[in-house]
Scaffold this active site. Structure first.
Site, PDB file in Angstrom:
ATOM      1  N   CYS A  64      -1.144   0.981   7.695  1.00 40.95           N
ATOM      2  CA  CYS A  64      -1.633   2.049   6.722  1.00 40.95           C
ATOM      3  C   CYS A  64      -1.660   3.473   7.417  1.00 40.95           C
ATOM      4  CB  CYS A  64      -3.070   1.782   6.158  1.00 40.95           C
ATOM      5  SG  CYS A  64      -3.438   2.604   4.564  1.00 40.95           S
ATOM      6  N   HIS A 102      -2.765  -3.461   4.172  1.00 41.09           N
ATOM      7  CA  HIS A 102      -3.469  -4.136   5.154  1.00 41.09           C
ATOM      8  C   HIS A 102      -3.458  -5.510   5.190  1.00 41.09           C
ATOM      9  CE1 HIS A 102      -6.153  -0.307   5.859  1.00 41.09           C
ATOM     10  NE2 HIS A 102      -5.631  -0.007   4.710  1.00 41.09           N
ATOM     11  N   GLU A 134      -4.753  -7.424   7.329  1.00 43.29           N
ATOM     12  CA  GLU A 134      -6.040  -8.085   7.694  1.00 43.29           C
ATOM     13  C   GLU A 134      -7.088  -8.489   6.547  1.00 43.29           C
ATOM     14  OE1 GLU A 134      -7.312  -3.719   7.400  1.00 43.29           O
ATOM     15  OE2 GLU A 134      -5.406  -4.704   7.971  1.00 43.29           O
TER      16      GLU A 134
END
Length: 237
Positions: A109, A198, A200
């Site tokens: 990002c 993202h 994660e």
């Protein structure tokens, strides 16, 4: 010995557990690096980045907006937020240092935007139809390194209102959202992966997203084996 993955902390105005302003790393980021076999190490985002010579790899995470002055523009949108001079200086220096020293780098990002600006690119300060709190499909270029990890179609968890505009020197777009937003970019002959989304957020349940962290840690392991850190007897590398 687990490969050491440096993650620059993010400045936070307040955190309830600590009572004061803080420097923080998203728990999901650290967890994904640990699950990949790496040792996530949060570092304070100020000072000389060359002090991090022990690092085997670098993860540039998401965060607030980069000051438009860093890419030669006045601030043209009221949506630009959380600009921090020290954070910008450190992240840009860390990106350049990682690329210059050949350390594997995963940029997420804001991290991808940092790399783009470090290489002379610019950003769209506030894109139409900001991708905030959305999961959408991305199309990935066949044969790209990113496609080899996440596939030619992937579901991306996004939280961003800015995107790459003019690409920095050497950056090649390899994934796109339906609206044309560049969602991933690569560099030739450099161990670099950059995604606008993202990974994660969903890595714990989506092997395709975890694969990005796995690739970083695997490459960092190779770097460690070539470095002085692994040259001494008993290092465990």
């Amino acid at each position: 010995m687990r490969p050491l993955i440096v993650i620059p902390a993010r400045f936070a105005a307040s955190t309830s557990a600590l009572r004061y302003s803080a420097v923080v790393t998203a728990r999901a980021l650290s967890a994904a690096v640990l699950a990949a076999g790496g040792e996530p190490l949060t570092v304070h985002p100020e000072g000389d980045v060359t002090r991090l010579s022990f690092a085997d790899g670098v993860l540039l995470p998401g965060g607030g907006d980069l000051d438009p002055a860093r890419y030669g523009q006045p601030t043209s949108s009221d949506e630009v937020y959380d600009v921090d001079t020290a954070q910008d200086e450190f992240d840009l220096a860390l990106a350049r240092w990682a690329l210059d020293t050949g350390r594997p780098l995963l940029a997420i990002c804001r991290g991808l935007q940092i790399v783009n600006v470090a290489l002379g690119g610019t950003l769209d300060q506030h894109m139409p139809g900001a991708h905030r709190h959305v999961v959408h499909g991305v199309r990935v270029e066949p044969g790209s390194r990113t496609a080899g990890l996440v596939g030619e179609k992937a579901d991306a968890s996004c939280f961003h209102h800015q995107r790459l505009d003019r690409l920095g020197a050497g950056l090649r777009p390899v994934a796109w959202a339906e609206d044309g937003t560049v969602e991933a970019a690569e560099l030739s002959d450099v161990d670099f992966l950059g995604v606008q989304w993202h990974p994660e957020d969903t890595a714990a349940g989506d092997p395709a997203q975890q694969a990005l962290f796995d690739a970083l840690v695997t490459a960092a392991g190779r770097f460690a084996r070539r470095s002085d850190r692994c040259s001494s007897p008993g290092s465990g590398c």
